[in-house]
Design a protein around this motif. Sequence first.
Motif, short mmCIF file in Angstrom:
data_model
loop_
_atom_site.label_atom_id
_atom_site.label_comp_id
_atom_site.label_asym_id
_atom_site.label_seq_id
_atom_site.Cartn_x
_atom_site.Cartn_y
_atom_site.Cartn_z
N ALA A 327 10.43 7.50 9.47
CA ALA A 327 9.46 6.53 9.95
C ALA A 327 8.17 6.66 9.15
O ALA A 327 7.62 7.75 9.00
N VAL A 328 7.73 5.53 8.58
CA VAL A 328 6.55 5.52 7.72
C VAL A 328 5.42 4.78 8.42
O VAL A 328 5.63 3.71 8.99
N ASP A 329 4.25 5.36 8.41
CA ASP A 329 3.11 4.74 9.08
C ASP A 329 2.71 3.44 8.40
O ASP A 329 2.31 2.48 9.06
N ASP A 330 2.80 3.39 7.09
CA ASP A 330 2.42 2.20 6.34
C ASP A 330 3.67 1.44 5.91
O ASP A 330 4.77 1.98 5.86
N SER A 331 3.48 0.18 5.60
CA SER A 331 4.60 -0.65 5.14
C SER A 331 4.13 -1.45 3.92
O SER A 331 2.93 -1.68 3.71
N ILE A 332 5.12 -1.90 3.14
CA ILE A 332 4.80 -2.61 1.90
C ILE A 332 5.71 -3.84 1.79
O ILE A 332 6.88 -3.80 2.16
N PHE A 333 5.11 -4.96 1.32
CA PHE A 333 5.82 -6.23 1.15
C PHE A 333 5.47 -6.80 -0.22
O PHE A 333 4.40 -6.50 -0.78
N VAL A 334 6.37 -7.59 -0.76
CA VAL A 334 6.08 -8.32 -1.97
C VAL A 334 6.10 -9.81 -1.65
O VAL A 334 6.96 -10.29 -0.90
N PHE A 335 5.11 -10.56 -2.15
CA PHE A 335 5.04 -12.01 -1.95
C PHE A 335 5.84 -12.69 -3.06
O PHE A 335 5.56 -12.51 -4.24
N ARG A 336 6.81 -13.49 -2.63
CA ARG A 336 7.64 -14.20 -3.60
C ARG A 336 7.01 -15.53 -4.02
O ARG A 336 7.38 -16.08 -5.05
N VAL A 450 -8.31 -22.32 -2.74
CA VAL A 450 -7.61 -21.32 -1.92
C VAL A 450 -6.19 -21.11 -2.47
O VAL A 450 -5.48 -22.06 -2.76
N ILE A 451 -5.84 -19.84 -2.60
CA ILE A 451 -4.48 -19.46 -3.01
C ILE A 451 -3.82 -18.77 -1.82
O ILE A 451 -4.42 -17.88 -1.19
N VAL A 452 -2.61 -19.17 -1.52
CA VAL A 452 -1.87 -18.57 -0.40
C VAL A 452 -0.68 -17.81 -0.97
O VAL A 452 0.12 -18.35 -1.74
N TYR A 453 -0.61 -16.53 -0.62
CA TYR A 453 0.54 -15.69 -0.97
C TYR A 453 1.47 -15.68 0.23
O TYR A 453 1.09 -15.24 1.33
N ALA A 454 2.66 -16.18 0.03
CA ALA A 454 3.58 -16.35 1.16
C ALA A 454 4.97 -15.84 0.78
O ALA A 454 5.21 -15.34 -0.32
N GLN A 455 5.88 -16.04 1.74
CA GLN A 455 7.27 -15.57 1.63
C GLN A 455 7.28 -14.07 1.35
O GLN A 455 7.74 -13.60 0.31
N SER A 456 6.76 -13.32 2.29
CA SER A 456 6.72 -11.86 2.15
C SER A 456 8.11 -11.28 2.37
O SER A 456 8.83 -11.65 3.29
N VAL A 457 8.48 -10.38 1.50
CA VAL A 457 9.77 -9.67 1.60
C VAL A 457 9.48 -8.19 1.72
O VAL A 457 8.78 -7.62 0.88
N PRO A 458 9.99 -7.56 2.77
CA PRO A 458 9.70 -6.12 2.93
C PRO A 458 10.42 -5.28 1.88
O PRO A 458 11.54 -5.59 1.46
N LEU A 459 9.73 -4.25 1.45
CA LEU A 459 10.30 -3.27 0.54
C LEU A 459 10.44 -1.94 1.28
O LEU A 459 9.57 -1.56 2.06
N THR A 460 11.51 -1.25 1.01
CA THR A 460 11.77 0.03 1.67
C THR A 460 11.34 1.17 0.76
O THR A 460 11.78 1.27 -0.39
N LEU A 461 10.47 2.01 1.28
CA LEU A 461 10.01 3.15 0.51
C LEU A 461 11.17 4.11 0.26
O LEU A 461 11.99 4.37 1.15
#
Length: 896
Positions: A327-336, A450-461
């Motif tokens: 279990a990780v306290d932080d999480s990371i996503f990449v915007f496609r 305005v720039i919108v970063y969307a379609q976030s995909v989770p990455l697994t550490l």
Amino acid sequence: MQSQNACGCCEGLSVEVPVQVYNRPGLKAITYRVGTHAQFKESLLAQLTISRLRALRELTTRNNDDFTIAVLDAWATVADVLTFYQERIANELYLDTATEEFSIVQLARLIGYQLRPGVAAGTCLAFTLDENTTGPLTNPDSGNNSKPTPPPLTIEAGIKVQSVPGPGEEAQLFETVEKIEARAEWNSIRPVLTQTPHSIDASKIIVVTGANNDLKTGDVVLILKQGRTDNALLKRVLNVIPNDESKTTSLFLDTAATQPSFILPALTVTGNIAAYSAKVPLSSEVVDDIISKTWRSEELAVLINTQGWPEDELKKSIEKKLARPPAVDDSIFVFRKRTAVFGHNALKQPGYTNGVPDLPSAWTDWPLNEVEGKIHLDAVYEQVLPGSYIAIQRSSDALDGITTVFQGTEVDHRPRTEYGISAKSTVITIPADDPWWDTDLNDLAAIRGVIVYAQSVPLTLAASSVNDEVSGDLIMLDRLYSGLKQGQKIILSGDRTDLIGTQASELRTLKEILVVKGITVIKFDKPLSWKYVRGSVKINANVAAATHGETVKEILGSGDATRSFQQFTLKQLPLTFVSATTPSGISSTLEIRVNDLLWKEVPSLYDHGPNDHIYITRQDDQQRTTVIFGDGKNGARLPSGPDNIKATYRKGIGVSGLLKPDKLSQLLTRPLGIKGVTNSISATGAADPERLEHARQNATLTIFTLGRIVSLKDYEDFARAFAGISKAIATWVWTGQKRSVHLTVAGYDGATIDPAGALYENLSAAIAASGIPEVLVIIESYQPRFFCVTAGILVHPDYLPELVLALVKQKLQEQFSFEQRNFGQPVVYSEVIAVMQQVEGVTAVDIDDWYRLDQAPNGPEKARIDAKTTRSGSDNPFAAELLTIDPNSINLHLML
């Protein structure tokens, strides 16, 4: 008026004997003759002249052919011969002047000293076990048919291992001297190489699972600290490195990104076997409890044994749970997707003046018609799903400064007509109480940039590599290793970080073993001497001490109760002596049994009773060992019986056993399950039998200390009398507010003393037993230092130049060798000149350059080269240096 006979040449004959004898201290030979042939003859003739006998007065001739004069000459010759041999005998009565080995040996025995027989080299052998050697299944009824871990193997003492000789070398045989428990999993223990961080640091390299994530340079990733959108961080990917072997991808979010440092978990023991007062079956809950706590390895082993848990099954369950992503306290996503909002490309609202269209430069922007909880994107994006994250970058925002991050609650696709355009749009509902656009503007310009970063995909550490160097006295291993015990020897090998391409090995003893979060953590008795590249480190825990020599069993003969001081000579030689904690530093490997009863060796038969089962040993100059028994008064006589005197001993000794690492690899005895063996560390501590010149110096050392150590001189004398030690210097120093002794020692022929070797440990133990317990003694091996000489030699024309140069080089090596130099002794310019100048055939010498090899050249005019040693009263002690000449750095050339 000055006498005309001041020279004494006209005085005639006089009585000259006996000549007064005087010898100053420190001579290598003494004068003890009361006269020579000429002096005796002259004295006899003088006595003849002054004699009062009438008959002798008539004898006036002094010719040598006269019979009387010839008789006097003969007696002068006899007296000359007698005084010559009397002087030789007198020289043999003192250690410093004796020349015969018999004299030196007998003089030494008067004070209980014998020539030291040498000492066998010692090392530690690392065994490799066959991983395919398995026993029965630990729990056949459990349904787990996987291959179990090979059971522990007991390696008895006496395993014979032979070296692989190089050119001009002889094979040497070593034997183990202790019994150990070995396991196949201890062949190559590795430190922890990877770790999964519980938080994400953008300044470190971030590793995610998968090698085909379609990640590329320029992508924007979202880091949610503790999963909170109000604590978000956006970073652009600067570099992507996929790893097909580990199926991971490394992301560089910072120009100076580094590997995350390894953080050792807390080592406070929390596991308590008392919590398992009743037997419980091995279950997932039990495994979780073990992983969640820190245990002492010995206590955990007791718990496993008392509970009857299958060790293999427990270890596999722990490894299986540790393999899951934690279990990780932080999480990371990449915007496609990187998109704009609806209306960003709309033309400005046309205007009319008096019914005439205005020029485009006079058009005004559309009034802003957006709501706080809705975001309209510029197109339909089917991959943008409810629950995904979006990040809004205003025209004035830098990427690193974006804090407007939302998690969309609803996503809809509908057409929209606004700002003079109509198009399909993706509508994202967000939980927002404040405007998401630039509030400094009130028209469409507020959202155009305005720039919108969307379609976030989770990455697994994924677990990242641990690149920290291995050093100190604490190492976390890569998994759970069972069976490791306190006091167990290990050998650590790896590549040094300070010398690229250099491998080293160190022997250490386990001081403490913990199990932290299901992984073994080991602590050594002392820190490692070097720092190692983590990925190269391997630890072998199948380690047994071994010494030079081969075990021999033989029947010495038959006892005869009618004989006193019956003696036998061992058939094999030389007898092996090993390093020990005795005051002499050695102990014999000889074991004598009479009628299968063990008898004991003593230094002397004196003061022993008639029933004492004892014997003494003596060695001659050929290293033949003779065993001598008592006479029934001082020591018991041997009982009569056929072939009832049996000996077990080892043969082999001396510096021939000083083998380099990985030379011992041939198993002559191969118990089932042993695959291979090697000596990862050099053999140390050996010494050849003592030479006569050493006996002169060492014989009196034992009576100086008398088995106790009080003064600084006692520490030096005790160390020098210890087998394997050639030089020693002791200094009073301060450690904090405590006065201590700093002792620098050197082995025979300039060998350094390994702090992890048996010689060092035995010397420390012997000093502790004979010294004052309250005095701290710091023992260090000396620091060898070398200097070089470049010089021109002018050779006399009558001599061959090449022979003179060779002789000069030889004299330099002899004068500035280890034997001739002392700790801290400097080398003086004039001393070097004198050594070369004294060689026959040398006319002149010109030194071009000379300097210490570990220092920069200072030119030939330097007066001396110093060697350091700790000064008395220092609070920063260091090992003393001994400065000798490097034979390979003597550069001589002919002067023209």
